[in-house]
Enzyme design. Structure first.
Site, PDB file in Angstrom:
ATOM      1  N   ASP A 122      -6.878 -14.587   7.947  1.00  0.00           N
ATOM      2  CA  ASP A 122      -5.647 -14.427   7.147  1.00  0.00           C
ATOM      3  C   ASP A 122      -4.545 -15.403   7.560  1.00  0.00           C
ATOM      4  O   ASP A 122      -3.379 -15.019   7.750  1.00  0.00           O
ATOM      5  CB  ASP A 122      -5.121 -12.982   7.258  1.00  0.00           C
ATOM      6  CG  ASP A 122      -6.000 -11.981   6.527  1.00  0.00           C
ATOM      7  OD1 ASP A 122      -6.744 -12.381   5.611  1.00  0.00           O
ATOM      8  OD2 ASP A 122      -5.936 -10.792   6.865  1.00  0.00           O
ATOM      9  N   ASP A 145     -11.833 -12.176   9.805  1.00  0.00           N
ATOM     10  CA  ASP A 145     -10.829 -12.347   8.748  1.00  0.00           C
ATOM     11  C   ASP A 145      -9.524 -12.853   9.363  1.00  0.00           C
ATOM     12  O   ASP A 145      -8.749 -12.077   9.920  1.00  0.00           O
ATOM     13  CB  ASP A 145     -10.617 -10.979   8.083  1.00  0.00           C
ATOM     14  CG  ASP A 145      -9.773 -11.061   6.835  1.00  0.00           C
ATOM     15  OD1 ASP A 145      -9.653 -12.144   6.255  1.00  0.00           O
ATOM     16  OD2 ASP A 145      -9.240 -10.011   6.439  1.00  0.00           O
ATOM     17  N   HIS A 183       0.875  -1.171   0.000  1.00  0.00           N
ATOM     18  CA  HIS A 183       0.000   0.000   0.000  1.00  0.00           C
ATOM     19  C   HIS A 183       0.912   1.221   0.000  1.00  0.00           C
ATOM     20  O   HIS A 183       2.004   1.176   0.573  1.00  0.00           O
ATOM     21  CB  HIS A 183      -0.832   0.087   1.276  1.00  0.00           C
ATOM     22  CG  HIS A 183      -1.766  -1.055   1.503  1.00  0.00           C
ATOM     23  ND1 HIS A 183      -1.403  -2.189   2.160  1.00  0.00           N
ATOM     24  CD2 HIS A 183      -3.067  -1.203   1.165  1.00  0.00           C
ATOM     25  CE1 HIS A 183      -2.436  -3.007   2.230  1.00  0.00           C
ATOM     26  NE2 HIS A 183      -3.453  -2.442   1.632  1.00  0.00           N
ATOM     27  N   HIS A 208     -11.887 -14.229   2.238  1.00  0.00           N
ATOM     28  CA  HIS A 208     -13.063 -13.379   2.111  1.00  0.00           C
ATOM     29  C   HIS A 208     -14.266 -14.157   1.591  1.00  0.00           C
ATOM     30  O   HIS A 208     -15.396 -13.928   2.055  1.00  0.00           O
ATOM     31  CB  HIS A 208     -12.749 -12.176   1.215  1.00  0.00           C
ATOM     32  CG  HIS A 208     -11.673 -11.292   1.791  1.00  0.00           C
ATOM     33  ND1 HIS A 208     -11.185 -10.197   1.147  1.00  0.00           N
ATOM     34  CD2 HIS A 208     -10.997 -11.363   2.965  1.00  0.00           C
ATOM     35  CE1 HIS A 208     -10.246  -9.619   1.902  1.00  0.00           C
ATOM     36  NE2 HIS A 208     -10.124 -10.323   3.004  1.00  0.00           N
ATOM     37  N   LYS A 249     -14.915  -8.252  -0.146  1.00  0.00           N
ATOM     38  CA  LYS A 249     -14.928  -8.826   1.196  1.00  0.00           C
ATOM     39  C   LYS A 249     -16.315  -8.533   1.768  1.00  0.00           C
ATOM     40  O   LYS A 249     -16.804  -7.412   1.615  1.00  0.00           O
ATOM     41  CB  LYS A 249     -13.829  -8.177   2.043  1.00  0.00           C
ATOM     42  CG  LYS A 249     -13.671  -8.783   3.427  1.00  0.00           C
ATOM     43  CD  LYS A 249     -12.500  -8.133   4.176  1.00  0.00           C
ATOM     44  CE  LYS A 249     -12.358  -8.717   5.560  1.00  0.00           C
ATOM     45  NZ  LYS A 249     -11.286  -8.064   6.341  1.00  0.00           N
TER      46      LYS A 249
HETATM   47  C1  GLT Z   1      -5.841  -5.622   4.147  1.00  0.00           C
HETATM   48  C2  GLT Z   1      -6.952  -6.527   3.688  1.00  0.00           C
HETATM   49  C3  GLT Z   1      -6.554  -7.329   2.514  1.00  0.00           C
HETATM   50  C4  GLT Z   1      -6.310  -6.511   1.292  1.00  0.00           C
HETATM   51  C5  GLT Z   1      -5.155  -5.595   1.431  1.00  0.00           C
HETATM   52  C6  GLT Z   1      -5.095  -4.712   0.219  1.00  0.00           C
HETATM   53  S1  GLT Z   1      -5.148  -4.718   2.900  1.00  0.00           S
HETATM   54  O1  GLT Z   1      -4.859  -6.376   4.741  1.00  0.00           O
HETATM   55  O2  GLT Z   1      -7.344  -7.381   4.764  1.00  0.00           O
HETATM   56  O3  GLT Z   1      -7.453  -8.346   2.229  1.00  0.00           O
HETATM   57  O4  GLT Z   1      -5.965  -7.387   0.249  1.00  0.00           O
HETATM   58  O5  GLT Z   1      -5.663  -3.472   0.426  1.00  0.00           O
HETATM   59 MN    MN Z   2      -8.203 -11.042   4.470  1.00  0.00          MN
HETATM   60 MN    MN Z   3      -6.568  -9.405   0.508  1.00  0.00          MN
END
Ligand code: GLT
Ligand code: MN
Ligand code: MN
Length: 389
Positions: A259, A257, A56, A222, A185
């Site tokens: 991740d 989320d 970013h 997502h 998302k």
């Molecule tokens: C953030 C988000 C991600 C996006 C990124 C890009 S930023 O971490 O959760 O899913 O891909 O803006």
């Molecule tokens: Mn994510």
């Molecule tokens: Mn992402």
């Protein structure tokens, strides 16, 4: 001994600065890892064998940096790229962190905020183009509502469309070779985010002035948050010629989320995804938008990054094995066999074909009584994944 799962540039494995750079801060706790500079993160990524690094605008250049500071940061970053051989395939704008964006950026009710978001994005596009990015991602983290009393979704859609049309023209005007990838998302950080799924984004793209410049950036977590089959979403994007980028990670259904490291949770889904991407010949980045557990130190962050790439390559090998497995392929051939008596239906509609089809008789009961060996097929898949095949 050669490592079959060693990441190579041809695998196009990339990470965002914000991924390996995550300090573990969350809504309930402070950072657990010391913040590393972009230059340090480039070296960390080079050490683990990544091909590229994405960012970013404000991962690289702080939002309040002076022009002189910006130039120095960009210079140092370029030098780190040159030293390590890492490239920048993708860039994006942070339109969610600063309080100015609390009610959205392009869809904010406030015209000043919308104009600022456009300005910030143009500057970030310039930065991305300067560093060689070919894909520009839009994740509209704040483009949504808590209450629908506050904003009309038709206004929001119109504003978002106008912003993207403006930015497409900007890219053309500057002569940048840049494509846009919209990342959906369903929620978090807003209660509801507009255009929540890949399918919704694909529908929206068709309404833009330059749909050919705009595709999607689907993220595993997502679609999983929405309880959807990620591979199906990716397949639809691919079929539409819109799979410009992909965010790989993992996630339990029904959670925030998370991740997680790619393949950390849903191995079977990850397998079918990798098999899909490899079989169709997807050429874009395999970008890991994930971060290490909050419990880890930077050694564990490296283990996390290596794990993402290694799991991808293991699943790629499993996919090749699936495609060569005689028993699996025989079952697939059996269930997908063509019926030559129906080949007249190929190649589209004609009045004659319709008449001929209307005159045919089908044995509905016999069709319903046909057994499909899907249990066997799935068990073979599971055994292959579990390593006993
Ligand atoms: C953030 C988000 C991600 C996006 C990124 C890009 S930023 O971490 O959760 O899913 O891909 O803006
Ligand atoms: Mn994510
Ligand atoms: Mn992402």
């Amino acid at each position: 001994m050669t490592d079959h799962y060693q990441p190579l540039p041809e695998h196009r494995f990339t990470f965002g600065l914000w991924t390996v750079g995550s300090t573990g801060r969350d809504p309930f706790g402070d950072p657990v890892r010391q913040k590393l500079s972009p230059v340090q993160l480039v070296h960390l990524l080079a050490e683990v064998g990544a091909y590229g690094v994405n960012f970013h605008d404000n991962d690289l250049v702080p939002i309040d940096a002076t022009p002189a500071e910006r130039d120095q940061i960009v210079k140092d970053f370029k030098q780190a790229l040159a030293e390590t051989g890492l490239v920048v395939p993708m860039a994006t704008t942070n339109l969610f962190f600063d309080p100015a964006f609390k009610d959205g950026a392009f869809t904010s009710n406030d015209a000043q905020v919308r104009a600022y978001a456009l300005q910030k994005t143009m500057r970030a596009i310039d930065l991305g183009a300067e560093l060689g990015a070919g894909v520009y991602v839009f994740w509209g983290g704040r483009e949504g509502t808590e209450s629908d009393a506050t904003k009309n979704p038709l206004d929001a859609g119109k504003r978002f469309r106008e912003a993207l049309n403006f930015l497409c023209e900007y890219v053309k005007d500057q002569g940048y070779a840049l494509k846009f990838a919209l990342e959906p998302k369903p929620n978090e950080p807003r209660s509801d985010i507009y255009l929540p799924t890949v399918g919704a984004m694909l529908g929206f793209i068709a309404t833009l002035d330059h749909p050919e410049m705009v595709g999607v950036n689907p993220e595993v977590a997502h679609e999983h948050m929405a309880g959807l089959n990620f591979m199906h979403a990716v397949a639809q994007a691919w079929d539409a010629g819109k799979l410009f980028h992909i965010d790989l990670n993992d996630q339990k259904f029904g959670r925030y989320d998370q991740d997680f490291r790619f393949g950390a949770e849903m191995i079977k889904q990850a397998f079918f995804l990798v098999r899909f991407l490899e079989d169709v010949g997807y050429q874009g980045s395999r970008h890991f938008d994930a971060h290490a557990y909050r419990t880890g130190d930077y050694e564990d962050v490296k283990a996390f990054a290596r794990g993402c790439m290694r799991t991808y390559l293991i699943l790629k090998e499993k996919a090749a094995r699936f495609n060569q497995d005689a028993e699996i392929q025989a079952l697939l051939a059996e269930v997908t066999a063509q019926d030559e008596s129906l080949s007249f239906l190929n190649g589209g509609y004609s009045r004659q074909k319709a008449d001929r089809l209307k005159d045919m008789t089908f044995d509905r009961v016999a069709l319903g009584a046909r057994g499909l060996p899907y249990e066997r097929l799935d068990q073979l898949t599971v055994e292959l994944l579990l390593g006993v095949r």
